[in-house]
Design an enzyme around this catalytic site. Structure first.
Site, PDB file in Angstrom:
ATOM      1  N   GLU A 115      -7.239   1.130  -4.798  1.00  0.00           N
ATOM      2  CA  GLU A 115      -7.329   0.954  -3.338  1.00  0.00           C
ATOM      3  C   GLU A 115      -8.711   0.442  -2.920  1.00  0.00           C
ATOM      4  OE1 GLU A 115      -6.229   4.925  -2.379  1.00  0.00           O
ATOM      5  OE2 GLU A 115      -4.097   4.501  -2.583  1.00  0.00           O
ATOM      6  N   LYS A 135       4.649  11.221  -4.147  1.00  0.00           N
ATOM      7  CA  LYS A 135       3.589  10.539  -4.909  1.00  0.00           C
ATOM      8  C   LYS A 135       2.631  11.577  -5.507  1.00  0.00           C
ATOM      9  CE  LYS A 135      -0.045   7.401  -3.994  1.00  0.00           C
ATOM     10  NZ  LYS A 135      -0.697   6.643  -2.938  1.00  0.00           N
ATOM     11  N   ASP A 186     -13.325   5.456   0.479  1.00  0.00           N
ATOM     12  CA  ASP A 186     -12.040   5.315   1.163  1.00  0.00           C
ATOM     13  C   ASP A 186     -11.509   6.723   1.480  1.00  0.00           C
ATOM     14  OD1 ASP A 186      -9.444   4.899   1.951  1.00  0.00           O
ATOM     15  OD2 ASP A 186      -8.820   3.788   0.174  1.00  0.00           O
ATOM     16  N   ASP A 211       0.878  -1.176   0.000  1.00  0.00           N
ATOM     17  CA  ASP A 211       0.000   0.000   0.000  1.00  0.00           C
ATOM     18  C   ASP A 211       0.909   1.218   0.000  1.00  0.00           C
ATOM     19  OD1 ASP A 211      -1.750   2.034   0.457  1.00  0.00           O
ATOM     20  OD2 ASP A 211      -2.473   1.323   2.397  1.00  0.00           O
TER      21      ASP A 211
HETATM   22  N1  LIG Z   1     -10.017   7.362  15.258  1.00  0.00           N
HETATM   23  C1  LIG Z   1      -9.828   8.179  14.228  1.00  0.00           C
HETATM   24  N2  LIG Z   1     -10.692   9.210  14.040  1.00  0.00           N
HETATM   25  C2  LIG Z   1     -10.508  10.059  13.003  1.00  0.00           C
HETATM   26  N3  LIG Z   1      -9.515   9.971  12.095  1.00  0.00           N
HETATM   27  C3  LIG Z   1      -8.637   8.975  12.247  1.00  0.00           C
HETATM   28  C4  LIG Z   1      -8.746   8.021  13.297  1.00  0.00           C
HETATM   29  N4  LIG Z   1      -7.711   7.132  13.176  1.00  0.00           N
HETATM   30  C5  LIG Z   1      -6.992   7.514  12.093  1.00  0.00           C
HETATM   31  N5  LIG Z   1      -7.543   8.622  11.537  1.00  0.00           N
HETATM   32  C6  LIG Z   1      -7.055   9.361  10.353  1.00  0.00           C
HETATM   33  O1  LIG Z   1      -6.947   8.488   9.243  1.00  0.00           O
HETATM   34  C7  LIG Z   1      -5.954   8.996   8.345  1.00  0.00           C
HETATM   35  C8  LIG Z   1      -5.014   7.848   7.923  1.00  0.00           C
HETATM   36  O2  LIG Z   1      -5.768   6.867   7.299  1.00  0.00           O
HETATM   37  P1  LIG Z   1      -5.086   5.715   6.382  1.00  0.00           P
HETATM   38  O3  LIG Z   1      -4.050   5.041   7.181  1.00  0.00           O
HETATM   39  O4  LIG Z   1      -6.182   4.913   5.805  1.00  0.00           O
HETATM   40  O5  LIG Z   1      -4.440   6.665   5.277  1.00  0.00           O
HETATM   41  P2  LIG Z   1      -3.387   6.322   4.136  1.00  0.00           P
HETATM   42  O6  LIG Z   1      -3.653   4.984   3.555  1.00  0.00           O
HETATM   43  O7  LIG Z   1      -2.025   6.621   4.630  1.00  0.00           O
HETATM   44  O8  LIG Z   1      -3.738   7.501   3.156  1.00  0.00           O
HETATM   45  P3  LIG Z   1      -4.344   7.548   1.688  1.00  0.00           P
HETATM   46  O9  LIG Z   1      -5.477   6.548   1.612  1.00  0.00           O
HETATM   47  O10 LIG Z   1      -4.754   8.971   1.605  1.00  0.00           O
HETATM   48  O11 LIG Z   1      -3.232   7.194   0.753  1.00  0.00           O
HETATM   49  C9  LIG Z   1      -5.211  10.087   9.091  1.00  0.00           C
HETATM   50  O12 LIG Z   1      -5.660  11.363   8.635  1.00  0.00           O
HETATM   51  C10 LIG Z   1      -5.626   9.856  10.535  1.00  0.00           C
HETATM   52  O13 LIG Z   1      -5.635  11.061  11.309  1.00  0.00           O
END
Ligand SMILES: Nc1ncnc2c1ncn2[C@@H]1O[C@H](COP(=O)(O)OP(=O)(O)OP(=O)(O)O)[C@@H](O)[C@H]1O
Length: 629
Positions: free
Chosen positions: A175, A71, A205, A6
């Protein structure tokens, strides 16, 4: 072994994850510190390069040479409006090399520039190394997640990055599709995906920096994307910004807390002496983020409306399930808005299991499906999965504006002004792939001329003006002879796309003689092979240097940790330890060789031996980890 990757988002929280299918389920591969994800930072210094969390730690002391978020510029031209703000605000420098943004850093006292693909390749190689170290097996292939709305050029750039990292034939997976594969793996196992009959779904997503929405139809293991879009400028970090720009990390903590409690506080440290604490409630946060939630709903509505041209449209009222993916969908406000918007039909709203890891798990599952070698664990139901993707943006050719010959649009001759051209969409956005579509055009420029040439100019995009879209390539058909009785010559243009997204465009004169058919494989944005080979070689050289540098950095960290553990724990060892810590301080900003570390460790060991009781074992701090450079 095949792995799932990912690539995560593009902002400061940027993280990458890697997983493998083992013992009947997908498993996260941790980094060397045991973390389940790692920061997508690459930091250059005079001595070498660090990748991941260790690189991120360098950011405050070495901001100009610590790279993240590339990216976002991948597949873009230097002058593209979309990336101007990223370039302007970036703490490191971008330079224009042949119209492509490159990152310029200072390495070993001289400036070097890197293509964005090369930086992504550094992170991919690290993930491959992590996977090989974790499983003890060689990685053959990777399934890499991308936002489903990525354009052809962006996809190609990811593919080139994989190739530079030594990953041949990567499989790029949207994704949202990856998340559905994971969802299917536990919700429909045994009966196959959609075993309960045809289901219309909306997958939303919301990650840290990207929001992707896909409308899908699933049935009996077939996952068909009907329409999809990605907004690379909307995600969880926008909720942090909406809330308070100056204390982003504290705002993120408060936001995360408000998903499970009703009140939290944002702490703002102005200067060390002045410290503010703002209380904030869940309702307040939701109100501040309302416009962002609405943007997510607008995107969902657009995806639904775009699906109307598909064979199996997903209308607002036909959606049975909304699947939520990505960490930011934990915000209660998003679910509330969705419930209100879909209140008439009330579809079930489900959060995928393992919200943050569902995408990489889906990639690992798809990687196992593609694997032909040893598969760890049962895979019967895996074999039933069939993913059908869509064309992310419309494909077509330039035609001559206002010069249609009857029912046919006219292909331009080799001359003529580009301003007189319009864009004819042969394959509209969201057409399911693999597919082949043919359109017939006229070639009226041969009127009164015995032979002529037409030009097949291929574009991708949604504008009616060809030049506002992305130019994918061009070829010509020569020697087209006029027909008796002034009958208009017809030319068939076909777009053939395979399941991996490879496009071949063929043009053929209807009823024409041999030689009046020509084909072109779209290779837009693809790096020339010689450049890829050069970057592959450079990557190999850097890999060797990375290992050496990482080992030396590790040796410094170990020595420092060792000193502190003694200083804090044992009486009477201050002098030797203080001398060693002073040496570490003095050498912090210069290169240190393995030999120097060994001398320092020996003198520390001698100092400790004089004080410690006989039999006390003096630990070495990793002398054998680093090879002398
Ligand atoms: N409990 C929560 N409440 C609100 N937001 C949250 C919570 N836990 C994580 N997040 C938010 O989720 C986001 C990260 O999500 P994720 O890991 O799916 O993203 P990613 O895969 O890195 O990003 P992208 O999909 O944009 O490439 C961050 O902005 C984080 O602050």
């Amino acid at each position: 072994m095949n792995i799932g990757i990912d690539l995560g988002t593009q902002r400061r929280q940027v993280i990458r994850r890697v997983a493998v299918w083992r013992n009947g389920h997908p498993e996260i591969i941790p980094d060397e510190e045991g973390n389940r994800s790692f920061a997508s930072y690459v930091s250059f210094s005079r001595d070498g390069r660090l990748v991941g969390g260790r690189a991120k730690l360098q950011q405050s002391v070495n901001p100009k040479n610590t790279i993240f978020g590339v990216k976002r510029v991948l597949g873009h031209g230097f002058r593209d409006l979309e990336i101007q703000e990223d370039i302007r605000k970036s703490p490191f420098s971008y330079v224009d090399i042949g119209g492509v943004p490159h990152i310029e850093v200072e390495v070993r006292d001289r400036k070097e520039s890197f293509a964005p693909e090369e930086i992504i390749a550094v992170q991919l190689s690290k993930m491959v190394r992590m996977a090989e170290a974790y499983t003890g097996e060689k990685v053959h292939r990777a399934v890499v997640s991308i936002p489903p709305g990525f354009s052809r050029i962006q996809r190609q750039a990811v593919q080139d990055a994989c190739e530079i990292a030594g990953l041949e034939e990567p499989y790029l997976l949207g994704e949202t599709s990856a998340a559905v594969v994971y969802y299917g793996s536990y919700s429909w196992a045994g009966a196959g995906l959609g075993g309960g009959g045809e289901k219309r779904m909306l997958v939303i997503d919301v990650g840290a920096g990207t929001t992707s929405v896909s409308a899908m139809v699933t049935e009996e293991g077939v996952v068909e994307v009907v329409s999809a879009s990605s907004n690379l400028r909307l995600g969880g970090s926008d909720f942090d910004n909406a809330h308070q720009a100056k204390a982003r990390s504290s705002c993120e903590r408060a936001k995360v807390l408000l998903s499970s409690s009703l009140k939290a506080s944002v702490e703002l440290d102005i200067s060390g002496d002045v410290h503010y604490i703002f209380p904030i409630s869940r309702d307040e946060l939701n109100v501040r983020c309302e416009s962002k939630f609405e943007a997510i709903l607008d995107q969902a509505a657009q995806v639904v409306s775009q699906s109307s041209t598909s064979k199996s449209p997903v209308t607002k009222s036909s959606i049975q399930e909304i699947l939520l993916v990505g960490g930011a969908t934990r915000m209660t406000g998003i679910v509330d808005e969705l419930k209100a918007y879909f209140s008439e039909t009330n579809p079930s709203i489900t959060s995928v299991r393992d919200l943050d890891e569902a995408v990489v798990f889906g990639c690992a599952i798809q990687a196992a499906v593609l694997g032909e070698g040893k598969i760890h664990g049962p895979r019967d139901w895996l074999d039933t999965i069939l993913l059908l993707d869509v064309v992310p943006q419309s494909l077509g050719v330039a035609v001559t504006r206002g010069n249609d010959a009857g029912e046919f649009k006219t292909l331009p001759s080799d001359g003529g002004s580009p301003h007189e051209r319009a864009f004819s969409r042969t394959l509209p956005r969201n057409s399911t792939i693999p597919t082949k579509k043919t359109e017939t055009f006229s070639c009226s420029s041969i009127d009164g001329i015995s032979e002529s040439t037409v030009s097949i100019q291929v574009y991708e995009g949604e504008s009616d003006i060809p030049t506002a879209n992305t130019f994918l390539g061009c070829f010509e058909l020569h020697g087209i002879r006029s027909l008796p009785n002034s009958e208009v010559r017809r030319i068939q243009v076909s777009f053939d796309i395979d399941a991996r997204g490879r496009i071949v465009v063929t043009a053929e004169v209807v009823g024409g003689e041999r030689g009046q058919t020509r084909s072109m494989e779209v290779r837009v944005g693809r790096m020339p092979q010689y450049e890829k080979d050069r970057l592959k070689n450079r990557a190999r050289e850097w890999d060797a240097l990375d290992r050496q540098y990482e080992a030396l950095t590790q040796r410094r960290n170990n020595l420092e940790e060792y000193c502190y553990s003694f200083r804090d724990g044992v009486e009477g060892v201050h002098e030797g330890i203080a001398q060693c810590l002073q040496w570490l301080d003095d050498t912090a900003s210069r290169s240190v060789t393995n030999g120097e570390y060994t001398v320092q460790e020996d003198s520390l060991a001698a100092a400790l031996q004089r004080i410690l009781p006989p039999g006390y074992i003096i630990m070495r701090t990793g002398a054998d980890q680093a090879q002398e450079s």
